[in-house]
Scaffold this motif. Sequence first.
Motif, PDB file in Angstrom:
ATOM      1  N   ASP A 149       0.822  -1.212   0.000  1.00  0.00           N
ATOM      2  CA  ASP A 149       0.000   0.000   0.000  1.00  0.00           C
ATOM      3  C   ASP A 149       0.856   1.262   0.000  1.00  0.00           C
ATOM      4  OD1 ASP A 149      -2.437  -1.278  -0.070  1.00  0.00           O
ATOM      5  OD2 ASP A 149      -2.652  -1.380   2.095  1.00  0.00           O
ATOM      6  N   ILE A 150       2.083   1.164   0.517  1.00  0.00           N
ATOM      7  CA  ILE A 150       2.971   2.337   0.493  1.00  0.00           C
ATOM      8  C   ILE A 150       3.223   2.756  -0.958  1.00  0.00           C
ATOM      9  CG2 ILE A 150       5.266   3.219   1.105  1.00  0.00           C
ATOM     10  CD1 ILE A 150       5.249   1.229   3.465  1.00  0.00           C
ATOM     11  N   LEU A 151       3.314   1.786  -1.854  1.00  0.00           N
ATOM     12  CA  LEU A 151       3.513   2.095  -3.279  1.00  0.00           C
ATOM     13  C   LEU A 151       2.317   2.842  -3.853  1.00  0.00           C
ATOM     14  CD1 LEU A 151       5.147  -1.285  -4.292  1.00  0.00           C
ATOM     15  CD2 LEU A 151       6.268   0.956  -4.391  1.00  0.00           C
ATOM     16  N   SER A 152       1.116   2.481  -3.402  1.00  0.00           N
ATOM     17  CA  SER A 152      -0.076   3.233  -3.825  1.00  0.00           C
ATOM     18  C   SER A 152       0.021   4.674  -3.346  1.00  0.00           C
ATOM     19  CB  SER A 152      -1.341   2.585  -3.261  1.00  0.00           C
ATOM     20  OG  SER A 152      -1.548   1.314  -3.822  1.00  0.00           O
ATOM     21  N   GLY A 153       0.453   4.819  -2.100  1.00  0.00           N
ATOM     22  CA  GLY A 153       0.623   6.159  -1.544  1.00  0.00           C
ATOM     23  C   GLY A 153       1.656   6.966  -2.315  1.00  0.00           C
ATOM     24  N   ILE A 154       2.741   6.314  -2.725  1.00  0.00           N
ATOM     25  CA  ILE A 154       3.784   6.979  -3.515  1.00  0.00           C
ATOM     26  C   ILE A 154       3.232   7.428  -4.864  1.00  0.00           C
ATOM     27  CG2 ILE A 154       5.923   6.526  -4.804  1.00  0.00           C
ATOM     28  CD1 ILE A 154       6.873   4.910  -2.338  1.00  0.00           C
ATOM     29  N   LEU A 155       2.427   6.569  -5.507  1.00  0.00           N
ATOM     30  CA  LEU A 155       1.823   6.948  -6.794  1.00  0.00           C
ATOM     31  C   LEU A 155       0.949   8.194  -6.658  1.00  0.00           C
ATOM     32  CD1 LEU A 155       0.879   3.489  -8.353  1.00  0.00           C
ATOM     33  CD2 LEU A 155       2.309   5.232  -9.437  1.00  0.00           C
ATOM     34  N   VAL A 156       0.161   8.244  -5.590  1.00  0.00           N
ATOM     35  CA  VAL A 156      -0.713   9.401  -5.360  1.00  0.00           C
ATOM     36  C   VAL A 156       0.132  10.665  -5.176  1.00  0.00           C
ATOM     37  CG1 VAL A 156      -2.371  10.442  -3.755  1.00  0.00           C
ATOM     38  CG2 VAL A 156      -2.612   8.036  -4.402  1.00  0.00           C
ATOM     39  N   LYS A 157       1.168  10.557  -4.331  1.00  0.00           N
ATOM     40  CA  LYS A 157       2.022  11.719  -4.050  1.00  0.00           C
ATOM     41  C   LYS A 157       2.785  12.166  -5.306  1.00  0.00           C
ATOM     42  CE  LYS A 157       1.451  12.048   0.504  1.00  0.00           C
ATOM     43  NZ  LYS A 157       0.926  13.260   1.171  1.00  0.00           N
ATOM     44  N   ALA A 158       3.273  11.197  -6.085  1.00  0.00           N
ATOM     45  CA  ALA A 158       4.122  11.518  -7.235  1.00  0.00           C
ATOM     46  C   ALA A 158       3.326  12.065  -8.419  1.00  0.00           C
ATOM     47  CB  ALA A 158       4.905  10.279  -7.664  1.00  0.00           C
ATOM     48  N   THR A 159       2.130  11.505  -8.649  1.00  0.00           N
ATOM     49  CA  THR A 159       1.365  11.874  -9.853  1.00  0.00           C
ATOM     50  C   THR A 159       0.322  12.953  -9.612  1.00  0.00           C
ATOM     51  OG1 THR A 159      -0.384  10.213  -9.520  1.00  0.00           O
ATOM     52  CG2 THR A 159       1.618   9.500 -10.694  1.00  0.00           C
ATOM     53  N   GLY A 160      -0.065  13.122  -8.338  1.00  0.00           N
ATOM     54  CA  GLY A 160      -1.130  14.077  -8.046  1.00  0.00           C
ATOM     55  C   GLY A 160      -2.514  13.572  -8.409  1.00  0.00           C
ATOM     56  N   GLN A 161      -2.596  12.294  -8.769  1.00  0.00           N
ATOM     57  CA  GLN A 161      -3.888  11.672  -9.098  1.00  0.00           C
ATOM     58  C   GLN A 161      -4.136  10.491  -8.168  1.00  0.00           C
ATOM     59  OE1 GLN A 161      -2.769  11.178 -13.521  1.00  0.00           O
ATOM     60  NE2 GLN A 161      -5.001  11.305 -13.592  1.00  0.00           N
ATOM     61  N   SER A 162      -5.390  10.062  -8.102  1.00  0.00           N
ATOM     62  CA  SER A 162      -5.655   8.805  -7.400  1.00  0.00           C
ATOM     63  C   SER A 162      -5.067   7.664  -8.234  1.00  0.00           C
ATOM     64  CB  SER A 162      -7.164   8.592  -7.221  1.00  0.00           C
ATOM     65  OG  SER A 162      -7.773   8.298  -8.478  1.00  0.00           O
ATOM     66  N   VAL A 163      -4.769   6.562  -7.567  1.00  0.00           N
ATOM     67  CA  VAL A 163      -4.244   5.402  -8.293  1.00  0.00           C
ATOM     68  C   VAL A 163      -5.250   4.960  -9.348  1.00  0.00           C
ATOM     69  CG1 VAL A 163      -3.498   2.992  -8.075  1.00  0.00           C
ATOM     70  CG2 VAL A 163      -2.859   4.650  -6.319  1.00  0.00           C
ATOM     71  N   PHE A 164      -6.526   4.974  -8.989  1.00  0.00           N
ATOM     72  CA  PHE A 164      -7.586   4.550  -9.905  1.00  0.00           C
ATOM     73  C   PHE A 164      -7.595   5.421 -11.164  1.00  0.00           C
ATOM     74  CE2 PHE A 164     -11.859   4.564 -11.628  1.00  0.00           C
ATOM     75  CZ  PHE A 164     -12.195   3.222 -11.630  1.00  0.00           C
ATOM     76  N   ASP A 165      -7.528   6.740 -10.975  1.00  0.00           N
ATOM     77  CA  ASP A 165      -7.571   7.648 -12.129  1.00  0.00           C
ATOM     78  C   ASP A 165      -6.308   7.511 -12.982  1.00  0.00           C
ATOM     79  OD1 ASP A 165     -10.040   8.577 -11.398  1.00  0.00           O
ATOM     80  OD2 ASP A 165      -9.311  10.443 -10.497  1.00  0.00           O
ATOM     81  N   PHE A 166      -5.150   7.409 -12.326  1.00  0.00           N
ATOM     82  CA  PHE A 166      -3.894   7.273 -13.060  1.00  0.00           C
ATOM     83  C   PHE A 166      -3.879   5.976 -13.864  1.00  0.00           C
ATOM     84  CE2 PHE A 166       0.663   6.127 -13.375  1.00  0.00           C
ATOM     85  CZ  PHE A 166       1.142   7.260 -14.016  1.00  0.00           C
ATOM     86  N   ALA A 167      -4.363   4.890 -13.224  1.00  0.00           N
ATOM     87  CA  ALA A 167      -4.402   3.590 -13.903  1.00  0.00           C
ATOM     88  C   ALA A 167      -5.389   3.606 -15.061  1.00  0.00           C
ATOM     89  CB  ALA A 167      -4.779   2.500 -12.900  1.00  0.00           C
ATOM     90  N   THR A 168      -6.550   4.209 -14.847  1.00  0.00           N
ATOM     91  CA  THR A 168      -7.576   4.268 -15.897  1.00  0.00           C
ATOM     92  C   THR A 168      -7.058   5.030 -17.118  1.00  0.00           C
ATOM     93  OG1 THR A 168      -9.360   4.155 -14.261  1.00  0.00           O
ATOM     94  CG2 THR A 168      -9.923   5.015 -16.436  1.00  0.00           C
TER      95      THR A 168
END
Length: 328
Positions: A149-168
């Motif tokens: 889950d820390i990786l999910s948190g990193i994706l949110v912090k790095a991209t400024g998007q939710s993981v769901f939105d970034f993945a979509t």
Amino acid sequence: MIQEKVTELEKIINNDYSNFAGMVVLKDGKTLYENYFNECTATSRIHVYSVTKSIISILIGIAMDNGHIKSMNQRVLDFFPDYTVKRREKTIQNVTLKNLLTMTAPYKYKFTPYKKYFTSDDWVKFTLDLLGGRGQIGKFRYTPLIGPDILSGILVKATGQSVFDFATENLFSPLGITVESNVFFHSKEEQLAFNKAKNISGWVADRAGVNTGGWGLTLSPTDMAKVGQLYLDGGMWNGKQIVSTRWIDESTKEHSRWEKLNLSYGYLWWIGNDKEHSYAAMGDGGNIIYVNTKKKMVVSIASLFNPRAKDRIEFIKENIEPIFENCE
């Protein structure tokens, strides 16, 4: 001749692998086999458990390709400047993104605190609180649930998007993969129902809205096969580079090893111990995306949960490859 072999194959599946939901076999990008079991259909979406980790790995790669993440050697805490490190904690400060991706980060828990995790509002902070301790950075420790889950948190912090939105935006939509919405649990019963469901399309998120990193995504066998084909094709899909070939090459070579089980690990992908350069995303209950680069084959299997599911790699090597590897 091949039809006889397929009939025999399906007998083996029904007798020995009775929790199959569906299976797709691709060779050279062509579908050679697609079938569904246990009242599942092509539209069924199944919780694929730890296959989710390999999807997170792809998203980290895309984030790196796009410049959101600078280096695999960035320290985890660089992404969480507001996080307060616990007193006397001296290890977490040196854990890197690469440690998380290769399962070589230490954690303070000996036995997985499932109940506290599931009842926590913020799974990223909960996991950060357990990262570090007296363990050794660089030593393999597989963390199926509390860790990714820390990786999910990193994706949110790095991209400024939710993981769901970034993945979509960057993976699911380009590949034509359907993941409809976030899934939130309000009770233990809802979670247990999700694990058994055949018709929920989504990705589990905590109350803070951050998607899970190690479990919680639902996919169809066709969706899974698309991911395998994307990797087999070096990250290209319909003429567009979705994720870099460099990231795929790095992700699917050995970076760490689970000595006890003699298993090689890449960046959240399991690596085959053979000369064919095969690798797999594997999830509890027998969910798998298997890629054999030498034979140009992809096999995806979605499975209904069974705690004692039989080995899918063995099944593929003994029953699938011999039937389909020489098909045109």
